[in-house]
Enzyme design. Structure first.
Site, PDB file in Angstrom:
ATOM      1  N   ARG A 275      -9.133   2.532  26.638  1.00  0.00           N
ATOM      2  CA  ARG A 275      -8.419   2.261  25.371  1.00  0.00           C
ATOM      3  C   ARG A 275      -6.977   2.169  25.475  1.00  0.00           C
ATOM      4  O   ARG A 275      -6.461   1.480  24.907  1.00  0.00           O
ATOM      5  CB  ARG A 275      -8.779   3.177  24.184  1.00  0.00           C
ATOM      6  CG  ARG A 275     -10.105   2.981  23.589  1.00  0.00           C
ATOM      7  CD  ARG A 275     -10.532   3.927  22.448  1.00  0.00           C
ATOM      8  NE  ARG A 275     -11.891   4.104  22.300  1.00  0.00           N
ATOM      9  CZ  ARG A 275     -12.426   3.285  21.666  1.00  0.00           C
ATOM     10  NH1 ARG A 275     -11.900   2.173  21.119  1.00  0.00           N
ATOM     11  NH2 ARG A 275     -13.899   3.321  21.705  1.00  0.00           N
TER      12      ARG A 275
ATOM     13  N   ASP B 102     -12.461  -6.729  18.445  1.00  0.00           N
ATOM     14  CA  ASP B 102     -13.058  -5.646  17.543  1.00  0.00           C
ATOM     15  C   ASP B 102     -14.307  -5.107  18.359  1.00  0.00           C
ATOM     16  O   ASP B 102     -14.860  -4.542  17.649  1.00  0.00           O
ATOM     17  CB  ASP B 102     -13.523  -6.435  16.277  1.00  0.00           C
ATOM     18  CG  ASP B 102     -13.210  -5.109  15.357  1.00  0.00           C
ATOM     19  OD1 ASP B 102     -12.462  -4.096  15.479  1.00  0.00           O
ATOM     20  OD2 ASP B 102     -13.639  -5.528  14.054  1.00  0.00           O
TER      21      ASP B 102
ATOM     22  N   LEU C  91      -1.850  -3.638  10.273  1.00  0.00           N
ATOM     23  CA  LEU C  91      -0.863  -4.450  10.650  1.00  0.00           C
ATOM     24  C   LEU C  91      -0.300  -5.015   9.713  1.00  0.00           C
ATOM     25  O   LEU C  91      -1.025  -5.884   9.167  1.00  0.00           O
ATOM     26  CB  LEU C  91      -1.032  -5.057  12.134  1.00  0.00           C
ATOM     27  CG  LEU C  91      -0.013  -5.624  12.803  1.00  0.00           C
ATOM     28  CD1 LEU C  91       0.480  -4.475  13.861  1.00  0.00           C
ATOM     29  CD2 LEU C  91      -0.065  -6.713  13.517  1.00  0.00           C
TER      30      LEU C  91
ATOM     31  N   CYS D 251       8.066  -0.459   5.509  1.00  0.00           N
ATOM     32  CA  CYS D 251       7.254   0.026   4.500  1.00  0.00           C
ATOM     33  C   CYS D 251       8.260   0.984   3.531  1.00  0.00           C
ATOM     34  O   CYS D 251       8.095   0.945   2.399  1.00  0.00           O
ATOM     35  CB  CYS D 251       5.961   0.868   4.992  1.00  0.00           C
ATOM     36  SG  CYS D 251       4.609   0.265   5.741  1.00  0.00           S
TER      37      CYS D 251
ATOM     38  N   CYS E  45      -5.456   5.097  -2.993  1.00  0.00           N
ATOM     39  CA  CYS E  45      -6.915   4.931  -2.365  1.00  0.00           C
ATOM     40  C   CYS E  45      -7.657   6.047  -3.239  1.00  0.00           C
ATOM     41  O   CYS E  45      -7.332   7.269  -3.143  1.00  0.00           O
ATOM     42  CB  CYS E  45      -6.514   5.586  -1.040  1.00  0.00           C
ATOM     43  SG  CYS E  45      -8.059   6.011  -0.153  1.00  0.00           S
TER      44      CYS E  45
ATOM     45  N   CYS F  75      -0.450  -3.626  -1.707  1.00  0.00           N
ATOM     46  CA  CYS F  75       0.648  -3.595  -0.735  1.00  0.00           C
ATOM     47  C   CYS F  75       1.672  -4.745  -1.146  1.00  0.00           C
ATOM     48  O   CYS F  75       1.315  -5.729  -1.340  1.00  0.00           O
ATOM     49  CB  CYS F  75       0.158  -3.769   0.911  1.00  0.00           C
ATOM     50  SG  CYS F  75       1.630  -3.953   1.894  1.00  0.00           S
TER      51      CYS F  75
END
Length: 312
Positions: free
Chosen positions: A61, A133, A157, A188, A198, A248
């Site tokens: 990874r 993925d 991202l 951000c 959330c 967002c």
């Protein structure tokens, strides 16, 4: 870098855009030193829930040279899936935008094969592998390194130009290319909209998601029953979840995709709450033929819908 490296990089980027990719950036294939402790911490704290496959191939990874012999370059690509289409019945169990059309794995894999063939045809003997993925590749880390965007507080991202409704994929090849500058700035700022919105409190800190609480995980990855603690917190999502992206501010820059394969098919968006609540295996196979939703299988989707129904 040689003149050829710059020329080949431009060639590859132009072809990627021609194939419909939204952005293409290139970074050097090397060990992801800054990602190693973060990944280790995330796994050690069991924030991956039942996604045990995340524990496998830890070294691979973090180092693409273990995935592709003599790897020199990671070509990162993004593909837009944003749409303004919506489900007709606002009370119907919800499905994430990315799953409206055909399974993105298939669509992107085909584009990557075409791009790889183009590289071989126009540059020469180049070896490499395509990743969508489905292998131990840290997509967001590579995309950030190649200048496509930054990792937001919701761990998606984000691109200043295009928001975050896009897929990421890679070609890892044994050809040295011209490398883009990493995206260094986090845009951000002090915004916490994704954390606040959330419903399951899955974003436990900026850039840290407890996977075992994420609605996408609960409706797709989780194979057992959805824990009772999430009753009345699922916000009527039956497959995936778009909440942290929908809120967002950067997604005001999202533009509708023009990828035919991602257009909703088989009357998916027309299904009413009643039709979905009473869905049969036969209807599931017809509506979700070739769709990413097939990952849950009929039993998984039915489990999700029944759990939502039990919240009423």
């Amino acid at each position: 870098m040689s003149n050829n490296s710059a020329k080949y990089s431009m060639l590859i980027k132009n072809e990627a855009l021609r194939l419909g990719f939204m952005a293409c950036g290139i970074s050097k294939a090397e060990f992801l030193a800054s990602e190693a402790p973060r990944l280790e911490h995330w796994l050690n704290n069991n924030l991956h829930g039942e996604m045990k496959y995340m524990e496998n191939y830890f070294d691979k990874r973090l180092d693409p040279r273990l995935l592709v012999d003599d790897a020199k370059s990671v070509i990162s690509l993004s593909l837009n899936y944003y749409t303004e289409d919506k489900q007709a019945d606002s009370d119907a169990p919800k499905i994430s935008k990315y799953a409206y059309g055909q399974d993105y794995h298939t669509v992107i894999k085909d584009k990557l094969k075409t791009l790889m063939f183009f590289i071989e045809e126009n540059i020469g003997e180049v070896s490499g592998r395509a990743f969508v993925d489905s292998a131990p590749v840290l997509d967001r880390a590579w995309a950030q390194r190649s200048g496509i965007g930054w990792v937001g507080k919701n761990t998606n991202l984000i691109s200043k130009q295009n928001g975050s409704f896009f897929f990421l994929a890679e070609l890892i090849i044994d050809l040295e290319l011209d490398y883009d500058h990493p995206f260094q700035t986090d845009h951000c700022g002090t915004c916490t909209r994704c954390l606040d919105a959330c419903p399951t409190d899955a974003i436990i800190a900026p850039q840290v998601v407890d996977g075992s609480k994420c609605i996408s995980y609960l409706t797709i990855e989780l194979k057992n029953e959805i824990p009772a603690e999430f009753k009345d917190k699922m916000d009527n999502w039956m497959f995936g979840c778009d909440i942290c992206q929908d809120v967002c501010p950067w997604n005001r820059f999202s533009k509708a995709h023009d990828e035919k394969a991602f257009k909703p098919e088989n009357g998916l968006l027309e299904l009413s709450a009643k039709e979905l609540t009473e869905i049969t295996d036969e209807v599931f196979k017809k509506v979700f033929k070739g769709s990413a939703v097939k990952r849950t299988k009929f039993a998984g989707l039915k489990r999700n819908i029944d759990f939502l129904k039990s919240e009423d």
